[in-house]
Design an enzyme around this catalytic site. Structure first.
Site, PDB file in Angstrom:
ATOM      1  CE  LYS A  48       6.884   4.236 -17.144  1.00 45.97           C
ATOM      2  NZ  LYS A  48       5.884   4.322 -18.238  1.00 45.97           N
ATOM      3  CB  THR A  49       1.007   5.969 -16.494  1.00 47.31           C
ATOM      4  OG1 THR A  49       1.848   5.080 -17.264  1.00 47.31           O
ATOM      5  CG2 THR A  49      -0.262   6.123 -17.716  1.00 47.31           C
ATOM      6  CG  ASP A  98       5.745   6.379 -20.918  1.00 51.23           C
ATOM      7  OD1 ASP A  98       6.821   6.364 -19.881  1.00 51.23           O
ATOM      8  OD2 ASP A  98       4.831   5.765 -20.873  1.00 51.23           O
ATOM      9  CD  GLU A  99       8.144   2.319 -20.200  1.00 49.57           C
ATOM     10  OE1 GLU A  99       9.417   2.378 -20.069  1.00 49.57           O
ATOM     11  OE2 GLU A  99       7.319   1.707 -19.622  1.00 49.57           O
ATOM     12  CD  GLN A 132      11.278  -0.050 -15.005  1.00 48.70           C
ATOM     13  OE1 GLN A 132      10.083  -0.778 -15.042  1.00 48.70           O
ATOM     14  NE2 GLN A 132      10.986   0.992 -14.434  1.00 48.70           N
ATOM     15  NE  ARG A 186       7.468  -5.342 -14.494  1.00 46.66           N
ATOM     16  CZ  ARG A 186       7.315  -4.017 -14.561  1.00 46.66           C
ATOM     17  NH1 ARG A 186       6.170  -3.476 -15.006  1.00 46.66           N
ATOM     18  NH2 ARG A 186       8.463  -3.403 -14.176  1.00 46.66           N
TER      19      ARG A 186
END
Length: 720
Positions: A33-34, A224-225, A255, A602
């Site tokens: 996504k980044t 974002d997020e 998340q 992670r």
């Protein structure tokens, strides 16, 4: 532009080119996504010709913002103002620097961090003759934050010179402390993190011309997020997007791990209801993890109901199965972990810095640290004492802040650091003078430093030093100013005499970080700009490359990735956290499950889930976490002496003693629900037997009802 698109898959390309209107991107862990957000930003600038000063890009941490700026500059070149790639708090800070004058505050306001807040509370306790046995600072600060989040009416008390805070007629102690706190922050023109958001909201509501200015300026907004946004933060971006109607949000309800501090995943789930014209794109390809890690993670998170359905997949090569290790006690658990770390290092050359040990809460690290020390394995803990809250860093920043602002908090911290003979009695004398004459403590000392009470002190030297810097600091770069302050105030010499090399090293790191900021800043970095930026930093903005095993809570690990991950302490009454389940009934269990999902995702190459028998810190017997049984059995490699008797005892404990595990709101179906079984077909639930943890289901093609366990994961709701 070809280079950017060459690195993107088809869904990512679609997201990048969806520039107009309301767009929702659901991006699972490791879905790039980044990279997608950065490519879209570059696409807006290079292909559409949009000036970066007209693009707001909200990220979750300062570290993420800095990383994105670096990537953007590498592609579009230098000379662009990328200052609007920032966090919610960073953006609000920028708005307030331009427009806070409408609320009778100066634009060089101070941002109060947690240590500043505690210093204010400490003063209040002293004035009211309270001690920490009455109440902890943490509890009072939580109360203040809750008050501020409940409504924004206090902003007008702070900002309107005509309003006075009536403290004398306040009988409730908490309310009294709250009002004194407001008065003290008003005196130093200080804003805490809650204020940054609330002041911005009040500005936008009460001054439509301010909102209109920012609406016109921001042609494109991307967040974002987004799943970690609060309703107030959503209000800000929703209002800002009304002019051009271009709002692009990226996130993943699976998340969301910050509901306890206001995040609302429902905002992302219902984004298409807020904006019916919204376009939704789902990024399901994972570039981070092995198929084994991904399948186990998917299996767990499917138990949640508040989510947007997606099926994450990866083209990465296979690895080993996810390992669940069961220890007979904590010593056995950490011994197995340390032996595995040594095995990975010896046989595969795995560096310690590529290994992370994650846990639900800080107290879990006690036995982990002890085991690592005994095994001779270097480690670094993150999220303990935060870098910018270390004593020496706070001292140095207080000197810089006193030079810029002359505020009481900074003065109180460093007037006698190093010792100048100005102790508590002399400070109290100054406070009386300051109160009587409406002066700051620094101005009171400047006026009265020749009084007999200060005869045997170094008050005069202190005043002369600070006055020198106040007159000259604008002619220094911030890094140069820091070096000169350390020498002229005697603080560097004081640290050297203490012989504390670690503190000197931390000061050196601070200096290096300032030089880096100066080099990366498009405009000249002023002292005031630096102090406001640094106040917005969190521990998530630091992650060094020292070759040591990284220890941290799952919350700190959010947004990071590690080749090898151990998730420890996966026991009932630890993970999920019992206090969270008790305090935040309803969706709390789903958030705990999301925390476990975040921890698992992670991992890049290998994932280990560990727990052990024994007694928890609150005296309860430890059972393996329910999450270990919610993952499909064939996706785990269970090792260690996990007896069948303990498994049955665990399930019985969950069924009988924990209503939050099988609550109607979250995990189980209701009587009358039509369900589908992969073997028995469609059926109707006749009874929900919580005592035994089973459904009594009458299937269409079977004569008698069947008892199906709550833990059976292949049972699904059917179309009625």
């Amino acid at each position: 532009m070809q280079d950017i698109f060459a690195e993107l898959n088809e869904r990512q390309k679609e997201a990048v080119m969806s520039t107009e209107g309301y767009v929702r991107v659901i991006a699972g862990p490791g879905a790039g996504k980044t990279k997608t957000l950065t490519a879209r930003y570059v696409y807006l600038v290079k292909e559409l010709g949009i000036n970066p000063s007209n693009i707001l890009c909200v990220t979750f941490t300062n570290k993420a913002a800095q990383e994105m700026k670096k990537r953007v500059r590498k592609t579009i070149g230098e000379g662009y103002d990328t200052g609007l790639i920032t966090t919610y708090h960073g953006f609000c800070c920028r708005v307030l620097k331009e427009d806070i004058n409408h609320l009778y505050y100066p634009n060089n306001f101070i941002i109060l961090d947690e240590e500043d807040q505690k210093a204010i509370i400490s003063e209040i306790y002293e004035e009211l003759n309270l001690d920490r046995r009455n109440d902890t600072y943490e509890r009072i600060l939580k109360y203040i934050s809750l008050r501020k989040n409940k409504d924004t009416s206090y902003v007008k008390l702070l900002s309107d010179p005509g309003n006075s805070l009536d403290i004398n007629n306040t009988k409730d102690l908490n309310d009294k402390i709250f009002k004194i706190y407001l008065k003290k922050q008003q005196k130093v023109y200080g804003l805490d993190f809650d204020d940054l958001i609330n002041f911005t909201i009040v500005l936008f509501i009460d001054f439509p011309e301010v909102l209109k200015k920012w609406q016109i300026r921001l042609s494109y907004i991307q967040v974002d997020e987004f799943q970690d946004s609060s309703s107030k933060e959503f209000f800000i971006v929703e209002q800002l997007s009304k002019e051009h109607e271009n709002l692009f949000v990226v996130g993943d309800p699976d998340q969301t791990i910050y509901e306890w501090r206001g995040a609302d995943p429902q905002l992302l789930v219902d984004f298409d209801k807020h904006f019916p014209s919204c376009k939704t794109i789902i990024l399901e390809q994972n570039y981070r993890s092995t198929p084994e890690i991904l399948k186990a993670s998917n299996s767990l998170i499917k138990r949640n109901r508040l989510r947007i359905e997606k099926e994450m997949f990866t083209l990465n090569k296979s690895g080993i199965k996810v390992i669940h290790y069961h220890g007979k006690d904590e010593k056995d658990e950490i011994k197995w972990i340390t032996e595995r770390i040594k095995y990975l290092n010896k046989n595969f050359g795995v560096s310690k810095k590529n290994i992370a040990i994650l846990y639900r809460a800080h107290h879990i690290s006690r036995y982990i640290e002890q085991g690592l020390i005994e095994a001779g394995i270097d480690y670094t803990i993150y999220g303990g004492v935060k870098f910018f809250q270390r004593r020496e860093i706070k001292d140095v920043l207080a000197y810089l802040r006193l030079i810029a602002y002359g505020d009481d908090l900074s003065f109180s911290r460093i007037v006698n650091q190093p010792s100048r003979g100005i102790g508590k009695q002399k400070i109290n004398y100054l406070r009386e003078k300051a109160e009587q004459e409406g002066l700051s403590l620094y101005k009171a000392l400047k006026k009265y430093h020749t009084d007999p009470v200060f005869k045997s002190t170094k008050a005069r030297d202190f005043i002369e030093t600070i006055q020198y810097f106040k007159a000259n600091y604008r002619s220094f770069a911030v890094s140069e100013l820091l070096q000169d302050v350390l020498k002229r105030t005697g603080y560097e010499e004081y640290l050297r005499k203490e012989g504390d090399q670690e503190r000197l090293d931390n000061i050196a790191e601070l200096f290096y970080s300032i030089v880096t900021l100066e080099n990366n800043n498009e405009d000249e970095l002023t002292l005031e700009d630096y102090l406001q930026q640094i106040s917005l930093y969190t521990e998530a903005d630091r992650m060094d490359e020292k070759d040591s095993v990284k220890l941290m809570t799952v919350h700190v690990a959010k947004g990071l990735e590690f080749p090898y991950v151990f998730v420890c302490g996966l026991s009932e009454n630890i993970f999920p956290n019992p206090r969270s389940l008790e305090e935040r009934k309803g969706r709390a269990l789903e958030e705990e499950r999301r925390l476990a999902y975040v921890a698992m995702t992670r991992a890049m190459k290998e994932l280990y889930l560990t727990e052990s028998e024994g007694i928890t810190g609150n005296g309860l017997k430890k059972y393996p976490s329910r999450f270990l049984f919610e993952i499909e059995e064939n996706l785990l490699d269970r090792i260690g002496n996990l007896e069948e008797e303990l498994i049955e005892e665990t399930k019985k404990y969950l069924n009988q003693n924990d209503d939050t595990f099988f609550s109607n709101e979250e995990d189980i179906f209701d009587e009358g629900d039509v369900v589908c079984h992969p073997i028995f077909g469609r059926g109707v639930i006749e009874k929900v037997d919580k005592d035994n943890g089973v459904y009594i289901i009458r299937f269409e093609n079977i004569k008698t009802p069947r008892s199906i366990s709550f833990t059976y994961q292949k049972l699904r709701l059917s179309n009625r």
